[in-house]
Design a protein around this motif. Structure first.
Motif, mmCIF file in Angstrom:
data_model
loop_
_atom_site.group_PDB
_atom_site.id
_atom_site.type_symbol
_atom_site.label_atom_id
_atom_site.label_comp_id
_atom_site.label_asym_id
_atom_site.label_seq_id
_atom_site.Cartn_x
_atom_site.Cartn_y
_atom_site.Cartn_z
ATOM 1 N N ARG A 92 0.830 -1.221 0.000
ATOM 2 C CA ARG A 92 0.000 0.000 0.000
ATOM 3 C C ARG A 92 0.857 1.261 0.000
ATOM 4 N N HIS A 93 2.151 1.109 0.320
ATOM 5 C CA HIS A 93 3.042 2.275 0.308
ATOM 6 C C HIS A 93 3.609 2.518 -1.089
ATOM 7 N N GLY A 94 3.097 1.766 -2.069
ATOM 8 C CA GLY A 94 3.564 1.964 -3.452
ATOM 9 C C GLY A 94 4.847 1.206 -3.769
ATOM 10 N N LEU A 95 5.203 0.211 -2.941
ATOM 11 C CA LEU A 95 6.434 -0.559 -3.205
ATOM 12 C C LEU A 95 6.122 -1.693 -4.178
ATOM 13 N N ARG A 96 7.092 -1.975 -5.036
ATOM 14 C CA ARG A 96 6.917 -3.082 -5.996
ATOM 15 C C ARG A 96 7.934 -4.174 -5.723
ATOM 16 N N ASN A 97 7.455 -5.412 -5.642
ATOM 17 C CA ASN A 97 8.338 -6.534 -5.369
ATOM 18 C C ASN A 97 8.968 -7.027 -6.676
ATOM 19 N N GLU A 98 10.206 -6.628 -6.920
ATOM 20 C CA GLU A 98 10.905 -7.057 -8.142
ATOM 21 C C GLU A 98 11.745 -8.292 -7.866
ATOM 22 N N TRP A 99 11.977 -8.578 -6.594
ATOM 23 C CA TRP A 99 12.813 -9.725 -6.198
ATOM 24 C C TRP A 99 12.101 -11.046 -6.517
ATOM 25 N N GLU A 100 10.813 -11.098 -6.178
ATOM 26 C CA GLU A 100 10.098 -12.368 -6.309
ATOM 27 C C GLU A 100 10.086 -12.925 -7.742
ATOM 28 N N PRO A 101 9.716 -12.121 -8.774
ATOM 29 C CA PRO A 101 9.724 -12.695 -10.126
ATOM 30 C C PRO A 101 11.125 -13.124 -10.585
ATOM 31 N N ARG A 102 12.153 -12.390 -10.129
ATOM 32 C CA ARG A 102 13.535 -12.747 -10.492
ATOM 33 C C ARG A 102 13.904 -14.089 -9.849
ATOM 34 N N ALA A 103 13.539 -14.239 -8.586
ATOM 35 C CA ALA A 103 13.830 -15.493 -7.883
ATOM 36 C C ALA A 103 13.056 -16.648 -8.525
ATOM 37 N N ARG A 104 11.816 -16.386 -8.912
ATOM 38 C CA ARG A 104 10.995 -17.444 -9.513
ATOM 39 C C ARG A 104 11.638 -17.967 -10.796
ATOM 40 N N ARG A 105 12.125 -17.034 -11.630
ATOM 41 C CA ARG A 105 12.759 -17.446 -12.890
ATOM 42 C C ARG A 105 14.013 -18.267 -12.609
ATOM 43 N N ARG A 106 14.781 -17.850 -11.617
ATOM 44 C CA ARG A 106 16.030 -18.537 -11.294
ATOM 45 C C ARG A 106 15.760 -19.937 -10.739
ATOM 46 N N LEU A 107 14.789 -20.025 -9.842
ATOM 47 C CA LEU A 107 14.500 -21.315 -9.210
ATOM 48 C C LEU A 107 13.947 -22.325 -10.221
ATOM 49 N N ALA A 108 13.268 -21.807 -11.261
ATOM 50 C CA ALA A 108 12.714 -22.711 -12.279
ATOM 51 C C ALA A 108 13.835 -23.489 -12.974
ATOM 52 N N LEU A 109 15.036 -22.926 -13.002
ATOM 53 C CA LEU A 109 16.164 -23.589 -13.678
ATOM 54 C C LEU A 109 16.582 -24.872 -12.949
ATOM 55 N N LEU A 110 16.194 -24.994 -11.683
ATOM 56 C CA LEU A 110 16.618 -26.158 -10.893
ATOM 57 C C LEU A 110 15.687 -27.359 -11.074
ATOM 58 N N ALA A 111 14.529 -27.125 -11.682
ATOM 59 C CA ALA A 111 13.518 -28.187 -11.765
ATOM 60 C C ALA A 111 14.091 -29.435 -12.440
ATOM 61 N N GLY A 112 13.812 -30.580 -11.851
ATOM 62 C CA GLY A 112 14.216 -31.854 -12.455
ATOM 63 C C GLY A 112 15.648 -32.269 -12.154
ATOM 64 N N GLY A 113 16.405 -31.440 -11.451
ATOM 65 C CA GLY A 113 17.805 -31.783 -11.142
ATOM 66 C C GLY A 113 17.917 -32.623 -9.871
ATOM 67 N N ASP A 114 19.129 -32.884 -9.458
ATOM 68 C CA ASP A 114 19.406 -33.632 -8.225
ATOM 69 C C ASP A 114 18.815 -32.863 -7.034
ATOM 70 N N VAL A 115 18.021 -33.558 -6.196
ATOM 71 C CA VAL A 115 17.362 -32.857 -5.080
ATOM 72 C C VAL A 115 18.375 -32.240 -4.119
ATOM 73 N N ARG A 116 19.604 -32.767 -4.113
ATOM 74 C CA ARG A 116 20.603 -32.242 -3.178
ATOM 75 C C ARG A 116 20.968 -30.789 -3.480
ATOM 76 N N HIS A 117 20.788 -30.359 -4.744
ATOM 77 C CA HIS A 117 21.070 -28.945 -5.040
ATOM 78 C C HIS A 117 20.107 -28.036 -4.266
ATOM 79 N N GLY A 118 18.821 -28.387 -4.321
ATOM 80 C CA GLY A 118 17.825 -27.583 -3.589
ATOM 81 C C GLY A 118 18.107 -27.588 -2.095
ATOM 82 N N VAL A 119 18.519 -28.746 -1.573
ATOM 83 C CA VAL A 119 18.787 -28.838 -0.124
ATOM 84 C C VAL A 119 20.036 -28.014 0.221
ATOM 85 N N ALA A 120 21.056 -28.053 -0.645
ATOM 86 C CA ALA A 120 22.284 -27.273 -0.392
ATOM 87 C C ALA A 120 21.991 -25.771 -0.455
#
Ligand SMILES: [Fe+2]
Ligand SMILES: [Fe+2]
Length: 272
Positions: A92-120
């Motif tokens: 409501r203070h007019g702030l825009r969350n630019e971090w979340e979409p950037r993180a979402r795109r980055r995390l999508a790159l991990l899909a289907g890989g070794d689960v240990r990467h996500g845990v690390a």
């Protein structure tokens, strides 16, 4: 095994939050707001990674972690829900969350890989979070004259982060994750986390109109780089993570237990 209590916080986050809610300080407010913006997506990723890591464990190992993983998931799910409510207020203070979409795109790159990467990645982030939590609990004065409900929100989150700081790390070890990959992810997470946090802080300050105020930069220098500043005091314990024999419990968390004991009136135990 660590016993992790899930707590319901007795605070109302439906009420508006002041523009400079953190002690009237534009920098601290923008910095905490930035961190809060990363929690809903980040903590969901930690939950998913720990769950996936748990499922990948041999059955006899799962028994050792079952209750701890449930507690971890319960704590992180509560954090993301409450920070979601907090984030609705600061939007409501007019702030825009630019971090979340950037993180979402980055995390999508991990899909289907070794689960240990996500845990690390989770273990590295949890080390960061634990250092941040320790700093908050040791310097509650940074929250100064902030409203009691917001002080409670940030100190409760810090206390629980200290409580569950070993969960992802222990699962990574139980999955026979290597030291080389553990520290490789820590290096990457450090660069990504710090640059994202600073970018979002600048973005918040720009939206707030306080980016180019002298007082903003003075507060940033003092709270990040000053003698008692977050980055300066966290450097040594951050470095410890690179040691082969590192374990999160080597770094004390007494302040967490003290805060939880002294503030028992601020929460109820879920399922108790
Ligand atoms: Fe959390
Ligand atoms: Fe956490």
């Amino acid at each position: 095994m660590t016993e992790l209590v899930v707590r319901r916080l007795l605070i109302d986050l439906e009420q508006p939050v002041e523009r400079h809610w953190c002690d009237g300080d534009a920098f601290l407010t923008a910095w905490f707001n930035a961190l809060s913006m990363s929690f809903p997506i980040g903590e969901q990723f930690f939950i998913d990674s720990v769950r996936d890591g748990f499922k990948a464990l041999p059955v006899d190992q799962q028994a050792r972690f079952r209750t701890e993983v449930q507690g971890f998931v319960g704590q992180e799910a509560t954090h993301r829900r409450l920070h979601g409510l907090f984030n609705d207020q600061i939007a409501r203070h007019g702030l825009r969350n630019e971090w979340e979409p950037r993180a979402r795109r980055r995390l999508a790159l991990l899909a289907g890989g070794d689960v240990r990467h996500g845990v690390a990645i989770t273990a590295a982030n949890e080390h960061f979070t634990a250092l941040f939590a320790e700093w908050m609990l040791a310097h509650p004065q940074v929250l100064g004259r902030s409203e009691p409900r917001l002080r409670t929100l940030w100190l409760w989150h810090s206390a629980e982060e200290a409580e569950h700081k070993s969960t992802a790390f222990d699962i990574y070890q139980a999955l026979a994750g290597s030291h080389a990959w553990r520290v490789k992810w820590m290096r990457r997470v450090t660069v990504i986390f710090l640059s994202d946090a600073l970018r979002q802080t600048v973005c918040n300050l720009r939206a707030d109109g306080s980016l180019w105020r002298w007082s903003t930069w003075r507060s940033a220098a003092r709270h990040l780089l000053g003698r008692e500043g977050l980055l300066r005091t966290s450097y040594r314990p951050w470095r410890q993570y690179f040691r082969e024999d590192f374990h999160p419990t080597q770094q004390h968390s007494d302040l967490s237990a003290n805060w939880l004991a002294a503030n028992a009136a601020s929460y109820t135990r879920v399922g108790a």
